[in-house]
Design an enzyme around this catalytic site. Structure first.
Site, mmCIF file in Angstrom:
data_model
loop_
_atom_site.group_PDB
_atom_site.id
_atom_site.type_symbol
_atom_site.label_atom_id
_atom_site.label_comp_id
_atom_site.label_asym_id
_atom_site.label_seq_id
_atom_site.Cartn_x
_atom_site.Cartn_y
_atom_site.Cartn_z
ATOM 1 N N LYS A 1 76.576 25.571 37.225
ATOM 2 C CA LYS A 1 77.227 24.616 38.114
ATOM 3 C C LYS A 1 76.352 24.330 39.338
ATOM 4 O O LYS A 1 75.478 25.134 39.682
ATOM 5 C CB LYS A 1 78.566 25.193 38.596
ATOM 6 C CG LYS A 1 79.618 25.362 37.515
ATOM 7 C CD LYS A 1 80.859 26.009 38.101
ATOM 8 C CE LYS A 1 81.924 26.240 37.027
ATOM 9 N NZ LYS A 1 82.564 24.987 36.602
ATOM 10 N N ASP B 1 79.615 25.758 30.228
ATOM 11 C CA ASP B 1 80.603 25.661 31.301
ATOM 12 C C ASP B 1 81.968 25.212 30.780
ATOM 13 O O ASP B 1 82.916 25.110 31.540
ATOM 14 C CB ASP B 1 80.108 24.701 32.390
ATOM 15 C CG ASP B 1 80.900 24.832 33.678
ATOM 16 O OD1 ASP B 1 81.485 25.911 33.899
ATOM 17 O OD2 ASP B 1 80.943 23.861 34.459
ATOM 18 N N ARG C 1 88.175 27.506 27.261
ATOM 19 C CA ARG C 1 88.805 27.255 25.955
ATOM 20 C C ARG C 1 88.292 28.218 24.894
ATOM 21 O O ARG C 1 89.006 28.512 23.937
ATOM 22 C CB ARG C 1 88.585 25.797 25.549
ATOM 23 C CG ARG C 1 87.158 25.409 25.297
ATOM 24 C CD ARG C 1 86.915 23.912 25.438
ATOM 25 N NE ARG C 1 86.964 23.496 26.833
ATOM 26 C CZ ARG C 1 86.819 22.232 27.235
ATOM 27 N NH1 ARG C 1 86.646 21.275 26.342
ATOM 28 N NH2 ARG C 1 86.860 21.925 28.518
#
Length: 500
Positions: A279, A349, A353
C-alpha cells in the site's frame, strides 16, 4: 457511568441538574412549560429576551431557577418540534452529555427522553440515550503519559419517562443499551490498539479472556499447524510473510440447549501492509483497523455475555497479518483453498477474502442456521456508501431483511448491494477457478461474489464495514460498529421482547 429511570415532575427533582428541551423558534417543550409555570414565567422571559433560539444543539445553563428544587436547569435546543428525528435526537443527547460533563454536575435527571421522536418509542429513546452517552464519554488514552482528567465528571444520569407503565421498559432499555455500549467499548479498545501489541495472538488472548469471565462462552484457538492439517491454504498464504503466527479463535456462546448456531465470522487482519502489492505509505497506519470485523465479533460476544439471550452463537476471529517478506505470497500464485477450489492471486492486497473463504468453509462443520461475515473488505464500499452505511450482500433474502431490520432498529445503518450472476464473470480466471480481485468496477460486489462461492451449504450474509468501522482525521479511532446491528439481530433471533 450509572444510569437510572424514573417518572416524576421536573420541579420536584432534587438533583445537581435537570435537562429539558426547547424547540425552535423559542418554544418550550411540555416539560419546560411545567418549570415555567412554577417559576412564574422565568424560562419564557429568558426566551423572549433572546437568550436561546432553540436551534439543535444550543445550550443554556441556568442556576437557582425559582420554584425548582434542582441546583441547575439545562435548556437544550432541539430544533423544530415536528422535525425531531433519530439523527437529531442522538445529536442533542451527545451535546447534552458533553455539556453536563463540563458543568460540574456529577448527576442529572434528563427529560429529553419524553420528547416525541418520529417513529420511535420510549424503549428506543432510552436505549439510544444510553449508547450515545457511553460512546460520547469514550476515550482511548492508555498510551498517554499525561491523561486529561475532569474535576467533577458526570457520574449518574437518570432518564425520565412519561408514565409509570414505561418504567420497566426503560429499565430493559438501559440494560440493553449498557450491554451494547460495553460491547462497543471492547470493540473500540481492541481495534485502537497499536499493531505491535494487537497481533493475532493478542486477539486470541482477548477471546480466551472473555471465555474465562463467562460460563456460557468457551474458546478454542487454532494455530498455523492445525490450519495446515485442515487444508486452509488460502488463509495461511496471507500470513506467510509475517513473523506473527496466524491464529483463528473460535468462541461458542451456548444459551440454548439444542438450537442450531448462528455463526459470526470476523476478518482479523491486525495489520495489512498490502504484502508484495504494498500500500502507499500515507494512511497505512490506519491498516491496524483491518481487524475491525474481528473486533466487532468480540464486542458482540461481550454483549451476549451480559444479556444472556436464549440462542447459540459461534464467533470466529480470523487473526492474521499481511506483510511483505521473502516467504510472502505473490501475484501470480495459485492457491488451493480448504474447499478445494483454486484461486489465482492477482493482488496480495485483496487478502481479506482469502482468509475469509477458508473460514467460511471451516464453519460448515457447525451446521449453522445462518452465517454472517463482517469485514473491512474493500475501499470500493467506502466509495459507494461513504461512512454512513455498511454494505450488505446475501444469498438469502429473509436473512438480508432481518439484518436490514436490525440496522433500522439499532440505528447502525446497512444498505443492501446486489449479487447478480453477472458479477461472477469478473472473477473468472484463465488458469484457476477464480481470481482474487475483479478489478475496479463494482469492487465491493465482486468481493462479495468471491465469498459467495464458499457459502453454498448455508444461508449467508456479508457485511463490508470498510467505511463504518473507523474514522480518520481529528476524530480518528474505531467506531465500535457494527456491534449494535449484530446484537440487535441476535436479540431479534432470540425472541427477546421489549415489553414485559
Amino acid at each position: 457511568m450509572e444510569f437510572g429511570v424514573k417518572s416524576g415532575s421536573p420541579e420536584k427533582q432534587r438533583s445537581a441538574c435537570i435537562v429539558v428541551g426547547v424547540f425552535e423558534p423559542r418554544r418550550l417543550s411540555a416539560v419546560a412549560e411545567q418549570l415555567d409555570r412554577v417559576s412564574d414565567g422565568y424560562l419564557s422571559s429568558l426566551l423572549r429576551r433572546g437568550d436561546l433560539e432553540g436551534k439543535t444543539g444550543q445550550m443554556l445553563l441556568l442556576h437557582q431557577v425559582p420554584g425548582v428544587l434542582s441546583e441547575r436547569v439545562l435548556l437544550v435546543g432541539c430544533g423544530k418540534e415536528r422535525e425531531l428525528d433519530e439523527r437529531q435526537f442522538k445529536q442533542i443527547i451527545q451535546k447534552t452529555i458533553s455539556t453536563l460533563n463540563e458543568t460540574g454536575s456529577m448527576e442529572a435527571v434528563c427529560f429529553l427522553t419524553e420528547l416525541h421522536v418520529k417513529g420511535r418509542d420510549a424503549y428506543w429513546k432510552v436505549r439510544q440515550a444510553v449508547e450515545t452517552a457511553q460512546n460520547s464519554l469514550y476515550t482511548f488514552d492508555q498510551f498517554k503519559t499525561n491523561k486529561a482528567e475532569l474535576r467533577r465528571p458526570l457520574r449518574k444520569l437518570v432518564f425520565n419517562v412519561a408514565t409509570r407503565r414505561e418504567l420497566s421498559i426503560g429499565e430493559k432499555a438501559i440494560a440493553h443499551g449498557l450491554a451494547i455500549s460495553n460491547g462497543m467499548k471492547i470493540c473500540r479498545d481492541v481495534a485502537n490498539m497499536p499493531p505491535n501489541i494487537c497481533t493475532p495472538a493478542y486477539l486470541a488472548s482477548q477471546a480466551r479472556r472473555l471465555a474465562d469471565s463467562c460460563q456460557y462462552i468457551t474458546t478454542k484457538v487454532i494455530g498455523e499447524q492445525q490450519m495446515a492439517e485442515l487444508g486452509m491454504n488460502a488463509y495461511l498464504a496471507v500470513a506467510k510473510g509475517s513473523s506473527n503466527e496466524a491464529m483463528m479463535s473460535v468462541m461458542e456462546y451456548k444459551g440454548h440447549p439444542d438450537a442450531k448456531p448462528i455463526v459470526l465470522v470476523g476478518k482479523g487482519l491486525t495489520f495489512d501492509s498490502g504484502g508484495i502489492s504494498i500500500k502507499p505509505a500515507e494512511g497505512m497506519d490506519e491498516m491496524k483497523y483491518d481487524m475491525g470485523g474481528a473486533a466487532s465479533v468480540l464486542g458482540t460476544m461481550t454483549a451476549l455475555a451480559e444479556l444472556k439471550p436464549p440462542i447459540n452463537v459461534i464467533g470466529v476471529l480470523a487473526g492474521a497479518e499481511n506483510m511483505p517478506d521473502g516467504k510472502a505470497y505473490r501475484p501470480g500464485d495459485i492457491l488451493t483453498s480448504m474447499s478445494g477450489q483454486t484461486i489465482e492471486v492477482l493482488n496480495t492486497d485483496a487478502e481479506g477474502r482469502l482468509v475469509l473463504c477458508d473460514v467460511l468453509t471451516y464453519v460448515e462443520r457447525f451446521e449453522p442456521e445462518s452465517v454472517v461475515d463482517i469485514a473491512t473488505l474493500t475501499g470500493a464500499c467506502v466509495i459507494a456508501l461513504g461512512s454512513h452505511a455498511s454494505g450488505l450482500m446475501s444469498n438469502h433474502n429473509p436473512l438480508a431483511h432481518e439484518l436490514l431490520n436490525a440496522s433500522e432498529l439499532s440505528g447502525d445503518k446497512a444498505w443492501r448491494l446486489p449479487l447478480w450472476d453477472e458479477y461472477q464473470e469478473q472473477i473468472e480466471s484463465p488458469f484457476a477457478d477464480m481470481v482474487n480481485t475483479g478489478g475496479r468496477p463494482a469492487g465491493a460486489i465482486t468481493a462479495g461474489a468471491f465469498l459467495s462461492r464458499f457459502t453454498k451449504k448455508y444461508n449467508w450474509a456479508h457485511l463490508d464495514i470498510a467505511g463504518t468501522a473507523w474514522k480518520s482525521g481529528k476524530e480518528k479511532g474505531s467506531t465500535g460498529r457494527p456491534v449494535p446491528l449484530l446484537t440487535q439481530f441476535l436479540l431479534n433471533r432470540a425472541g427477546v421482547e421489549v415489553e414485559d
